[in-house]
Motif scaffolding. Structure first.
Motif, PDB file in Angstrom:
ATOM      1  N   SER A 125       2.047  10.042  10.460  1.00 52.61           N
ATOM      2  CA  SER A 125       1.114  11.178  10.461  1.00 52.61           C
ATOM      3  C   SER A 125      -0.330  10.712  10.575  1.00 52.61           C
ATOM      4  O   SER A 125      -1.145  11.308  11.289  1.00 52.61           O
ATOM      5  N   ILE A 126      -0.637   9.617   9.861  1.00 53.66           N
ATOM      6  CA  ILE A 126      -2.000   9.079   9.898  1.00 53.66           C
ATOM      7  C   ILE A 126      -2.344   8.613  11.311  1.00 53.66           C
ATOM      8  O   ILE A 126      -3.421   8.931  11.850  1.00 53.66           O
TER       9      ILE A 126
ATOM     10  N   TYR B 280       0.836  -1.181   0.000  1.00 54.11           N
ATOM     11  CA  TYR B 280       0.000   0.000   0.000  1.00 54.11           C
ATOM     12  C   TYR B 280       0.878   1.240   0.000  1.00 54.11           C
ATOM     13  O   TYR B 280       1.976   1.248   0.551  1.00 54.11           O
ATOM     14  N   ILE B 281       0.379   2.294  -0.614  1.00 49.34           N
ATOM     15  CA  ILE B 281       1.053   3.593  -0.560  1.00 49.34           C
ATOM     16  C   ILE B 281       0.242   4.496   0.357  1.00 49.34           C
ATOM     17  O   ILE B 281      -0.956   4.691   0.141  1.00 49.34           O
ATOM     18  N   PHE B 282       0.882   5.005   1.422  1.00 51.64           N
ATOM     19  CA  PHE B 282       0.200   5.853   2.394  1.00 51.64           C
ATOM     20  C   PHE B 282       0.510   7.313   2.111  1.00 51.64           C
ATOM     21  O   PHE B 282       1.672   7.675   1.923  1.00 51.64           O
ATOM     22  N   GLU B 283      -0.525   8.113   2.083  1.00 49.54           N
ATOM     23  CA  GLU B 283      -0.357   9.544   1.869  1.00 49.54           C
ATOM     24  C   GLU B 283      -1.285  10.297   2.814  1.00 49.54           C
ATOM     25  O   GLU B 283      -2.520  10.206   2.665  1.00 49.54           O
ATOM     26  N   PRO B 284      -0.797  11.012   3.805  1.00 49.22           N
ATOM     27  CA  PRO B 284       0.625  11.144   4.151  1.00 49.22           C
ATOM     28  C   PRO B 284       1.184   9.847   4.739  1.00 49.22           C
ATOM     29  O   PRO B 284       0.524   8.823   4.660  1.00 49.22           O
ATOM     30  N   ASP B 285       2.329   9.899   5.375  1.00 52.18           N
ATOM     31  CA  ASP B 285       2.982   8.682   5.865  1.00 52.18           C
ATOM     32  C   ASP B 285       2.200   8.091   7.034  1.00 52.18           C
ATOM     33  O   ASP B 285       1.347   8.733   7.643  1.00 52.18           O
ATOM     34  N   LYS B 286       2.564   6.832   7.390  1.00 54.33           N
ATOM     35  CA  LYS B 286       1.834   6.109   8.439  1.00 54.33           C
ATOM     36  C   LYS B 286       1.848   6.839   9.776  1.00 54.33           C
ATOM     37  O   LYS B 286       0.848   6.883  10.478  1.00 54.33           O
TER      38      LYS B 286
END
Length: 285
Positions: A210-211, A202-208
């Protein structure tokens, strides 16, 4: 033994009490349905949010997650105690104090939600630092979030080492389970116990990180609001059960008094008849 007038007065008084307890039972039953609907609406979101966070946590550097660690060396605990604003609901409120007393010999402060909570803890020499009563009459996500955000902010500056939520969890109308749930700091499940749903690419946006730091406060907001809704539903269930028992007890007492009244009245009538007969015999003789 009471005379007939006193017994008749008690029967009238008990009949009036029965009308009140019966009406309170019906009101609580109506409010319980509404409270159950509110509670069931939030549960799927709360469970999905918790699962998402616990799935992501093992894959993030824990040192970068704010609310998973303590910010003070002092072992001071905050108890967020949720009770009711009103009584006549059996042991609903007293059970919260009893559960809190299990934390013995510790430095404890109390954040009270409900008038009965503030009264109970103050009488038992606990430090009640905040009182929130209005949210129980009009449960609001925004007001609940304001309370939980204030708790988070003070936890981050090191006011407490742990925050524990104590409330009555609704099971059914006759049963409430007293829950003591640590909400801060956030606990991380063992990675082996959590299904690895992030193992795929998976690509996380923003990064993990921050989420996670955005989701964890949201989980605490949701956890407090869900506990408040649970407590409100449990309160109406407890009051409905208590008033049902009170009505039954009043009815039994009324029947016993009616029986005693009829016996005394019959005895008085019999005595009058005997006096009349004795008087008639005396005249004839």
């Amino acid at each position: 033994m009471s005379n007939l007038k006193e017994i008749r007065s008690r029967i009238t008084s008990i009949s009036s009490t029965m009308k009140i307890t019966s009406a309170m039972k019906m009101v609580s039953a109506a409010k319980l349905k509404k409270a159950q609907d509110r509670m069931s609406n939030i549960q799927p979101y709360a469970e999905a949010l918790k699962t998402t966070i616990q799935n992501l946590l093992p894959n993030v550097n824990h040192s970068e997650i704010k609310l998973t660690k303590q910010f003070t060396e002092k072992q001071k605990i905050l108890i967020v105690a949720i009770t009711s604003n009103r009584g006549l609901c059996g042991g609903f409120n007293a059970n919260i104090l009893k559960k809190s007393k299990e934390l013995k010999n510790q430095d404890i402060e109390v954040w009270s939600i409900g008038k009965k909570s503030a009264d109970l803890f103050s009488r038992n020499q606990y430090r009640v630092i905040k009182k929130e009563n209005d949210i129980l009459d009009n449960p609001s996500r925004l007001l609940s979030q304001k309370i939980s955000q204030e708790i988070i902010d003070e936890f981050l500056i090191g006011k407490w080492s742990k925050v524990i939520l104590v409330y009555n969890k609704f099971k059914n109308a006759a049963t409430q389970i007293v829950e003591s749930t640590p909400i801060l700091p956030i606990t991380i499940n063992n990675i082996d116990d959590v299904p690895d749903k992030t193992a795929q690419d998976y690509i996380f946006e923003p990064d993990k990180t921050s989420i996670i730091n955005r989701l964890i406060p949201n989980q605490i907001h949701t956890q407090l609001f869900e506990a408040i809704l649970n407590s409100i539903a449990a309160e109406h269930g407890a009051r409905m059960t208590a008033m049902h028992k009170a009505t039954d007890n009043a009815n039994d007492l009324k029947q016993n008094l009616t029986l005693a009244y009829n016996r005394q009245r019959q005895a008085a009538i019999t005595n009058e008849i005997l006096e009349i007969v004795a008087g008639a015999e005396a005249l004839n003789s």
